[in-house]
Write a protein that holds these residues in place. Structure first.
Motif, PDB file in Angstrom:
ATOM      1  N   ILE A 116       0.841  -1.180   0.000  1.00 48.38           N
ATOM      2  CA  ILE A 116       0.000   0.000   0.000  1.00 48.38           C
ATOM      3  C   ILE A 116       0.888   1.246   0.000  1.00 48.38           C
ATOM      4  CG2 ILE A 116      -0.165   0.046   2.526  1.00 48.38           C
ATOM      5  CD1 ILE A 116      -3.043   1.032   2.218  1.00 48.38           C
ATOM      6  N   GLY A 117       0.410   2.331  -0.626  1.00 44.78           N
ATOM      7  CA  GLY A 117       1.202   3.552  -0.658  1.00 44.78           C
ATOM      8  C   GLY A 117       0.500   4.645  -1.436  1.00 44.78           C
ATOM      9  N   VAL A 163      -1.049  -9.025  -2.279  1.00 42.12           N
ATOM     10  CA  VAL A 163      -2.198  -8.188  -2.591  1.00 42.12           C
ATOM     11  C   VAL A 163      -1.720  -6.774  -2.925  1.00 42.12           C
ATOM     12  CG1 VAL A 163      -4.447  -7.363  -1.827  1.00 42.12           C
ATOM     13  CG2 VAL A 163      -3.548  -9.531  -0.937  1.00 42.12           C
ATOM     14  N   ASP A 164      -2.045  -6.330  -4.123  1.00 48.53           N
ATOM     15  CA  ASP A 164      -1.724  -4.982  -4.586  1.00 48.53           C
ATOM     16  C   ASP A 164      -2.924  -4.093  -4.292  1.00 48.53           C
ATOM     17  OD1 ASP A 164      -0.853  -2.711  -5.869  1.00 48.53           O
ATOM     18  OD2 ASP A 164      -1.049  -3.517  -7.901  1.00 48.53           O
ATOM     19  N   MET A 165      -2.753  -3.140  -3.355  1.00 48.91           N
ATOM     20  CA  MET A 165      -3.852  -2.273  -2.943  1.00 48.91           C
ATOM     21  C   MET A 165      -3.875  -0.987  -3.777  1.00 48.91           C
ATOM     22  SD  MET A 165      -5.029  -4.109  -0.439  1.00 48.91           S
ATOM     23  CE  MET A 165      -6.060  -3.084   0.598  1.00 48.91           C
ATOM     24  N   PRO A 166      -5.045  -0.355  -3.926  1.00 44.19           N
ATOM     25  CA  PRO A 166      -5.103   0.930  -4.636  1.00 44.19           C
ATOM     26  C   PRO A 166      -4.253   1.982  -3.916  1.00 44.19           C
ATOM     27  CG  PRO A 166      -7.298   0.017  -4.309  1.00 44.19           C
ATOM     28  CD  PRO A 166      -6.363  -0.797  -3.472  1.00 44.19           C
ATOM     29  N   GLY A 167      -3.696   2.914  -4.693  1.00 33.49           N
ATOM     30  CA  GLY A 167      -2.931   3.991  -4.097  1.00 33.49           C
ATOM     31  C   GLY A 167      -3.839   5.030  -3.466  1.00 33.49           C
ATOM     32  N   TYR A 168      -3.361   5.693  -2.419  1.00 38.33           N
ATOM     33  CA  TYR A 168      -4.159   6.746  -1.788  1.00 38.33           C
ATOM     34  C   TYR A 168      -3.597   8.107  -2.176  1.00 38.33           C
ATOM     35  CZ  TYR A 168      -0.414   5.951   1.691  1.00 38.33           C
ATOM     36  OH  TYR A 168       0.788   5.748   2.307  1.00 38.33           O
ATOM     37  N   GLY A 169      -4.407   9.148  -1.928  1.00 37.28           N
ATOM     38  CA  GLY A 169      -4.000  10.486  -2.321  1.00 37.28           C
ATOM     39  C   GLY A 169      -4.585  10.844  -3.673  1.00 37.28           C
ATOM     40  N   TYR A 170      -3.747  11.278  -4.594  1.00 37.52           N
ATOM     41  CA  TYR A 170      -4.178  11.753  -5.915  1.00 37.52           C
ATOM     42  C   TYR A 170      -4.851  10.643  -6.719  1.00 37.52           C
ATOM     43  CZ  TYR A 170      -3.783  13.817 -10.603  1.00 37.52           C
ATOM     44  OH  TYR A 170      -4.042  14.305 -11.853  1.00 37.52           O
ATOM     45  N   LYS A 185      -8.580  -4.238   8.557  1.00 35.73           N
ATOM     46  CA  LYS A 185      -9.168  -4.534   9.872  1.00 35.73           C
ATOM     47  C   LYS A 185      -9.656  -5.964   9.995  1.00 35.73           C
ATOM     48  CE  LYS A 185     -12.715  -2.824  13.074  1.00 35.73           C
ATOM     49  NZ  LYS A 185     -13.794  -1.806  13.263  1.00 35.73           N
ATOM     50  N   GLU A 186     -10.199  -6.522   8.895  1.00 36.63           N
ATOM     51  CA  GLU A 186     -10.909  -7.785   9.014  1.00 36.63           C
ATOM     52  C   GLU A 186     -10.254  -8.968   8.308  1.00 36.63           C
ATOM     53  OE1 GLU A 186     -14.983  -7.276   7.899  1.00 36.63           O
ATOM     54  OE2 GLU A 186     -15.262  -5.471   9.125  1.00 36.63           O
ATOM     55  N   ARG A 187      -9.249  -8.744   7.497  1.00 37.17           N
ATOM     56  CA  ARG A 187      -8.629  -9.862   6.770  1.00 37.17           C
ATOM     57  C   ARG A 187      -7.767 -10.676   7.734  1.00 37.17           C
ATOM     58  NH1 ARG A 187     -10.200 -12.393   2.134  1.00 37.17           N
ATOM     59  NH2 ARG A 187      -8.428 -13.064   0.850  1.00 37.17           N
ATOM     60  N   ARG A 188      -8.227 -11.837   8.118  1.00 32.66           N
ATOM     61  CA  ARG A 188      -7.600 -12.603   9.182  1.00 32.66           C
ATOM     62  C   ARG A 188      -6.266 -13.218   8.777  1.00 32.66           C
ATOM     63  NH1 ARG A 188      -9.563 -10.114  13.224  1.00 32.66           N
ATOM     64  NH2 ARG A 188     -11.853 -10.120  13.300  1.00 32.66           N
ATOM     65  N   ASN A 189      -6.084 -13.500   7.494  1.00 31.26           N
ATOM     66  CA  ASN A 189      -4.823 -14.122   7.079  1.00 31.26           C
ATOM     67  C   ASN A 189      -3.799 -13.093   6.596  1.00 31.26           C
ATOM     68  OD1 ASN A 189      -6.588 -13.688   4.941  1.00 31.26           O
ATOM     69  ND2 ASN A 189      -5.654 -15.257   3.650  1.00 31.26           N
ATOM     70  N   LEU A 190      -4.059 -11.796   6.824  1.00 31.41           N
ATOM     71  CA  LEU A 190      -3.077 -10.756   6.504  1.00 31.41           C
ATOM     72  C   LEU A 190      -1.972 -10.791   7.550  1.00 31.41           C
ATOM     73  CD1 LEU A 190      -2.092  -8.271   4.942  1.00 31.41           C
ATOM     74  CD2 LEU A 190      -3.576  -6.872   6.402  1.00 31.41           C
ATOM     75  N   MET A 191      -0.768 -11.107   7.106  1.00 28.47           N
ATOM     76  CA  MET A 191       0.348 -11.287   8.035  1.00 28.47           C
ATOM     77  C   MET A 191       1.366 -10.145   8.025  1.00 28.47           C
ATOM     78  SD  MET A 191      -0.315 -13.960   9.659  1.00 28.47           S
ATOM     79  CE  MET A 191      -1.430 -15.355   9.588  1.00 28.47           C
ATOM     80  N   ARG A 192       1.446  -9.405   6.936  1.00 30.86           N
ATOM     81  CA  ARG A 192       2.401  -8.301   6.886  1.00 30.86           C
ATOM     82  C   ARG A 192       1.951  -7.282   5.844  1.00 30.86           C
ATOM     83  NH1 ARG A 192       7.663  -7.948   8.527  1.00 30.86           N
ATOM     84  NH2 ARG A 192       6.800  -9.130  10.257  1.00 30.86           N
ATOM     85  N   THR A 193       2.027  -6.012   6.201  1.00 28.90           N
ATOM     86  CA  THR A 193       1.701  -4.918   5.293  1.00 28.90           C
ATOM     87  C   THR A 193       2.976  -4.163   4.950  1.00 28.90           C
ATOM     88  OG1 THR A 193      -0.543  -4.671   6.184  1.00 28.90           O
ATOM     89  CG2 THR A 193       0.392  -2.779   5.027  1.00 28.90           C
ATOM     90  N   PHE A 194       3.216  -3.979   3.658  1.00 23.21           N
ATOM     91  CA  PHE A 194       4.365  -3.193   3.196  1.00 23.21           C
ATOM     92  C   PHE A 194       3.852  -1.807   2.814  1.00 23.21           C
ATOM     93  CE2 PHE A 194       5.770  -7.501   2.865  1.00 23.21           C
ATOM     94  CZ  PHE A 194       7.122  -7.452   3.173  1.00 23.21           C
ATOM     95  N   LEU A 195       4.222  -0.801   3.593  1.00 20.74           N
ATOM     96  CA  LEU A 195       3.757   0.564   3.383  1.00 20.74           C
ATOM     97  C   LEU A 195       4.861   1.353   2.696  1.00 20.74           C
ATOM     98  CD1 LEU A 195       1.817   2.632   6.049  1.00 20.74           C
ATOM     99  CD2 LEU A 195       3.261   3.700   4.322  1.00 20.74           C
ATOM    100  N   TYR A 221       3.717  -4.110  10.230  1.00 20.31           N
ATOM    101  CA  TYR A 221       3.944  -3.515   8.916  1.00 20.31           C
ATOM    102  C   TYR A 221       5.380  -3.038   8.791  1.00 20.31           C
ATOM    103  CZ  TYR A 221       3.246   1.071  11.228  1.00 20.31           C
ATOM    104  OH  TYR A 221       3.326   2.170  12.047  1.00 20.31           O
ATOM    105  N   VAL A 222       5.763  -2.811   7.543  1.00 24.29           N
ATOM    106  CA  VAL A 222       7.125  -2.425   7.187  1.00 24.29           C
ATOM    107  C   VAL A 222       7.063  -1.154   6.357  1.00 24.29           C
ATOM    108  CG1 VAL A 222       9.190  -3.080   5.877  1.00 24.29           C
ATOM    109  CG2 VAL A 222       7.918  -4.813   7.135  1.00 24.29           C
ATOM    110  N   MET A 223       7.986  -0.236   6.580  1.00 18.37           N
ATOM    111  CA  MET A 223       8.092   0.931   5.708  1.00 18.37           C
ATOM    112  C   MET A 223       9.141   0.650   4.636  1.00 18.37           C
ATOM    113  SD  MET A 223       7.630   4.469   7.753  1.00 18.37           S
ATOM    114  CE  MET A 223       6.280   4.696   8.914  1.00 18.37           C
ATOM    115  N   VAL A 224       8.714   0.769   3.383  1.00 17.88           N
ATOM    116  CA  VAL A 224       9.588   0.572   2.235  1.00 17.88           C
ATOM    117  C   VAL A 224       9.892   1.943   1.635  1.00 17.88           C
ATOM    118  CG1 VAL A 224       9.819  -0.511  -0.029  1.00 17.88           C
ATOM    119  CG2 VAL A 224       8.536  -1.678   1.791  1.00 17.88           C
ATOM    120  N   LEU A 225      11.154   2.310   1.571  1.00 17.55           N
ATOM    121  CA  LEU A 225      11.550   3.608   1.040  1.00 17.55           C
ATOM    122  C   LEU A 225      11.845   3.462  -0.445  1.00 17.55           C
ATOM    123  CD1 LEU A 225      13.930   4.849   3.873  1.00 17.55           C
ATOM    124  CD2 LEU A 225      11.437   4.945   3.731  1.00 17.55           C
TER     125      LEU A 225
END
Length: 281
Positions: A116-117, A163-170, A185-195, A221-225
């Motif tokens: 996500i980003g 899972v490729d999430m939609p971008g936020y912002g513009y 919030k509800e996806r039970r098998n979500l183990m890591r989010t790459f932000l 979650y992890v911050m990816v630069l």
């Protein structure tokens, strides 16, 4: 730091997802990690371990702190991660489906990791690079920011679903908050989010909203630069230290190490991206 109530992460998933950033960077320029390893040592180190060079510009105390915070998997780990993303007869990597709501998402037993980003942060380019050794998997990279409008699910062998999430912002989808918030919030098998965070501009207001959701739902979650090659060494080092300080002082569920990646595009594509993307204040 670990937020109370975090769901446990399978050891195998931690090892694999931790090495994603290096696989991306290697495959962005070269077809395989083996090709990177054949490069002269200095060039190989610059590609595989980009933040090591920054340590030379720090005082001894600061250098030690940054070294602790950098996640540096071994070359063996990188090669193992490459095999995970290499499509073979026994390791099927494929697009599964897309969804605009969680109740439309596929019901899968495998662990999931999501990306996500902000729009134009380089998310689709990163995912496309991850699937460089799975040529049948098509990930569209558009010149226009905000191209991804749905949650896209990809099977990565027997290991996990990406899972490729939609971008936020513009140009974000109108129902972005409901779609993404419900999934996180509800996806039970979500183990890591790459932000993904643009290392050129750092953490923006819209990034803070995504960070807030991860914190509120006690998600690991992890911050990816991204775009680390778009700044001078001094500016990049400043951003890395500022973001690291933010992670240490303002977050509970964020993985302490930062994952740096570079997204390669043509000069023409870069110019068009800059024209299409408004500045965020």
């Amino acid at each position: 730091m670990t937020a109370p109530g975090l769901r446990p992460i399978p050891r195998k998933l931690l090892e694999l997802t931790g090495a994603l950033r290096r696989v991306n960077r290697a495959c962005s320029t070269f077809q395989t990690v083996a090709e990177v390893l054949r490069l002269p040592k200095r060039q190989m180190t610059k590609l595989a371990f980009p933040l090591q060079e920054l340590q030379r510009h720090l005082t001894p105390d600061a250098r030690l702190d940054l070294h602790v915070k950098i996640f540096d998997p071994s070359l063996e780990d990188i090669s193992k991660a490459e095999s995970v993303f290499t499509a073979t007869g026994r390791n099927r990597i494929e697009y599964l489906s897309s969804a605009v709501r969680l109740d439309h998402a596929p019901d899968l037993a495998h662990p999931e990791v999501c990306f996500i980003g902000r729009s134009n942060v380089g998310k689709s380019s990163l995912i496309k690079a991850l699937f460089a050794l799975a040529p049948e998997v098509e990930v569209r990279v558009s010149k226009k920011p905000g191209h991804t409008k749905k949650m896209n699910f990809f099977k990565v062998g027997k290991y996990f679903t990406l899972v490729d999430m939609p971008g936020y912002g513009y140009r974000a989808p109108e129902d972005f908050v409901d779609m993404v918030e419900t999934y996180l919030k509800e996806r039970r098998n979500l183990m890591r989010t790459f932000l993904l965070v643009d290392s050129v501009v750092g953490i923006q207001k819209t990034d803070s909203i995504a960070i807030g959701m991860c914190e509120e739902f006690s998600l690991p979650y992890v911050m990816v630069l991204t775009k680390i090659d778009k700044s001078s060494k001094g500016h990049l080092l400043k951003q890395v230290l500022q973001i690291q300080k933010f992670v240490d002082s303002e977050t509970q569920g964020c993985f302490p190490q930062l994952f740096p990646v570079r997204i390669l595009r043509s000069k023409r594509a870069e110019e068009e991206m800059r024209k299409l993307t408004p500045k965020e204040h």
